[in-house]
Write a protein that holds these residues in place. Structure first.
Motif, short mmCIF file in Angstrom:
data_model
loop_
_atom_site.label_atom_id
_atom_site.label_comp_id
_atom_site.label_asym_id
_atom_site.label_seq_id
_atom_site.Cartn_x
_atom_site.Cartn_y
_atom_site.Cartn_z
N GLU A 26 0.66 -1.32 -0.05
CA GLU A 26 -0.09 -0.05 0.20
C GLU A 26 1.03 1.36 -0.08
O GLU A 26 1.95 1.28 0.41
N GLY A 27 0.33 2.15 -0.66
CA GLY A 27 0.77 3.44 -0.46
C GLY A 27 1.08 3.92 0.95
O GLY A 27 0.11 3.95 1.67
N GLY A 28 2.08 4.92 1.13
CA GLY A 28 2.13 5.47 2.38
C GLY A 28 2.70 4.58 3.64
O GLY A 28 2.76 4.78 4.67
N LYS A 29 3.32 3.37 3.12
CA LYS A 29 3.76 2.25 3.95
C LYS A 29 4.91 1.56 3.22
O LYS A 29 5.23 1.71 2.12
N ALA A 30 5.59 0.92 3.99
CA ALA A 30 6.86 0.18 3.52
C ALA A 30 6.46 -1.11 3.41
O ALA A 30 5.80 -1.83 4.68
N PHE A 31 6.81 -2.14 2.55
CA PHE A 31 6.42 -3.52 2.50
C PHE A 31 7.71 -4.14 2.24
O PHE A 31 8.74 -3.82 1.38
N GLY A 32 7.98 -5.41 2.98
CA GLY A 32 9.01 -6.04 2.87
C GLY A 32 8.85 -7.31 2.30
O GLY A 32 7.86 -8.49 2.71
N LEU A 33 9.58 -7.55 1.24
CA LEU A 33 9.72 -8.74 0.51
C LEU A 33 10.96 -9.60 0.73
O LEU A 33 12.13 -9.26 0.38
N LYS A 180 4.05 7.31 -1.38
CA LYS A 180 4.64 6.36 -2.23
C LYS A 180 4.36 4.92 -1.54
O LYS A 180 4.60 4.66 -0.50
N ILE A 181 4.41 4.11 -2.66
CA ILE A 181 4.73 2.41 -2.30
C ILE A 181 6.25 2.44 -2.23
O ILE A 181 7.04 2.47 -3.05
N VAL A 182 6.79 1.75 -1.03
CA VAL A 182 8.03 1.53 -0.79
C VAL A 182 8.30 0.29 -0.68
O VAL A 182 7.66 -0.41 0.32
N LEU A 183 8.91 -0.73 -1.38
CA LEU A 183 9.16 -1.96 -1.47
C LEU A 183 10.69 -2.04 -1.05
O LEU A 183 11.67 -1.98 -1.71
N PHE A 184 10.96 -2.87 0.20
CA PHE A 184 12.23 -3.52 0.54
C PHE A 184 12.37 -5.00 0.43
O PHE A 184 11.66 -5.81 0.34
N SER A 185 13.28 -5.19 -0.31
CA SER A 185 14.02 -6.63 -0.16
C SER A 185 15.40 -6.73 0.32
O SER A 185 16.47 -5.91 -0.12
N SER A 186 15.67 -7.36 1.43
CA SER A 186 16.83 -7.24 2.38
C SER A 186 16.88 -8.47 3.06
O SER A 186 16.02 -9.26 3.47
N ILE A 192 14.20 -3.99 7.87
CA ILE A 192 12.80 -4.65 7.47
C ILE A 192 11.78 -4.25 8.89
O ILE A 192 10.75 -3.95 8.73
N GLU A 193 12.20 -4.78 9.94
CA GLU A 193 11.50 -4.70 11.09
C GLU A 193 11.00 -3.29 11.47
O GLU A 193 10.08 -3.02 11.96
N GLU A 194 12.36 -2.37 11.29
CA GLU A 194 12.12 -1.10 11.64
C GLU A 194 11.01 -0.30 10.74
O GLU A 194 10.18 0.60 11.02
N PHE A 195 11.26 -0.63 9.38
CA PHE A 195 10.16 0.12 8.44
C PHE A 195 9.14 -0.49 7.96
O PHE A 195 8.35 0.24 7.74
N CYS A 196 8.92 -1.69 7.91
CA CYS A 196 7.80 -2.31 7.26
C CYS A 196 6.68 -2.46 7.92
O CYS A 196 6.82 -3.19 9.19
N ASP A 197 5.54 -2.18 7.55
CA ASP A 197 4.42 -2.49 7.95
C ASP A 197 3.78 -3.89 7.81
O ASP A 197 3.26 -4.64 8.60
#
Length: 299
Positions: A26-33, A180-186, A192-197
């Motif tokens: 979702e926009g306005g949130k960070a997503f962790g893959l 924005k939609i922010v997608l992390f891969s790490s 990831i735990e700090e940023f991702c909803d």
């Protein structure tokens, strides 16, 4: 905005790489893959960015097939893809123009981001004269200068010292704050735990866990307490086998019944000097190991 991969299938020859991969960001949130090497993360990202197509399934934005002519992507790859012998400003402007920016606007945007990241002094330097961390920041400018709606960051903190990592954290929070939609891969679970909803864990081409990270943690049995106390040794002695020592010297106390939580906490507060008490929750690293290991996947 809601970005969705829906039932994505992909094979290369006889090798099936993705099997019905589905997740939402979702926009306005960070997503962790998340996933181990070879799990299918990079293939999923490449399909998401339309580098190549899926064999089956859809990429949707707000419930409709995504229009790649209208939606901007910013991508920070794990492996840098810049030109070591070219001037920083020349290649940054070049990449911004490739994303559809006019020349003047591209220069202005690049100069803004160079200043924002403390890199203006390197504007006219060749890339290979910069440190690894500064090259990573230059790569980040290529991902953000064209103001994309969707930002994909693959191992973004690799090579950054703590000061630059903090700067990148601030930039990421700003991008999230813009909706924005922010997608992390790490593989660095702490970031990831700090940023991702929300997160998705891919294992052998399948999503084995997907959802809100807080809800996932809360779904685990809440039958343990973590107690910080200068009397930790006495607490462990009094509670016997139910109390163990954590790596940071706190007490991990297992309850015989989660319903005892309040009464045990009162007992502790009344009888010992307590600096802090909380219900134990697994870390994202614990969850990842559980779902991405061979043993966990077979549960």
């Amino acid at each position: 905005m809601v970005l969705e991969l829906k039932n994505i299938e992909k094979s290369f020859g006889e090798k099936r790489v993705l099997t019905g991969v589905s997740f939402k960001a979702e926009g306005g949130k960070a997503f962790g893959l998340l996933g181990r090497n070879g799990a299918g993360k990079t293939t999923s990202i490449r399909i998401l960015m339309n580098v190549f197509g899926a064999d089956a399934g859809e990429v949707l934005l707000d419930g409709k097939p995504i229009d790649y002519e209208k939606v901007g992507f910013g991508y920070l790859p794990e492996e840098r893809g810049l030109y070591p012998k070219k001037r920083v400003i020349d290649q940054l402007v070049y990449f911004a123009e490739l994303k559809g920016m006019e020349h003047k606007a591209a220069i202005e945007a690049v100069d803004y981001w160079l200043a924002r990241l403390g890199m203006s002094e390197y504007r006219n330097k060749k890339l290979d004269t910069l440190s690894k961390g500064n090259q990573q920041k230059i790569q980040l400018v290529t991902a953000l200068s064209h103001d994309p709606e969707i930002v994909i960051l693959d191992e973004p903190f690799s090579g950054l010292d703590p000061v630059n990592a903090m700067l990148l954290k601030d930039v990421v929070r700003e991008e999230i704050g813009k909706g924005k939609i922010v997608l992390f891969s790490s593989h660095q679970m702490s970031y990831i735990e700090e940023f991702c909803d929300s997160i998705a864990i891919i294992h052998k081409g399948e999503v084995v866990l997907h959802g809100d990270l807080k809800d996932i943690k809360y779904s685990y049995s809440r039958d343990k307490l973590v107690i910080a106390s200068p009397e930790a040794d006495r607490i462990r002695a009094d509670f016997g086998a139910a109390a163990t020592k954590t790596q940071d010297g706190a007490v991990l106390l297992r309850l015989s019944d989660p319903a005892e939580k309040q009464s045990v906490m009162r007992r502790l507060a009344e009888n010992y000097e307590i600096d802090g008490m909380k219900v134990f929750e697994p870390s994202l690293n614990d969850i990842f190991v559980e779902y991405a290991s061979e043993e966990g996947a077979e549960k």
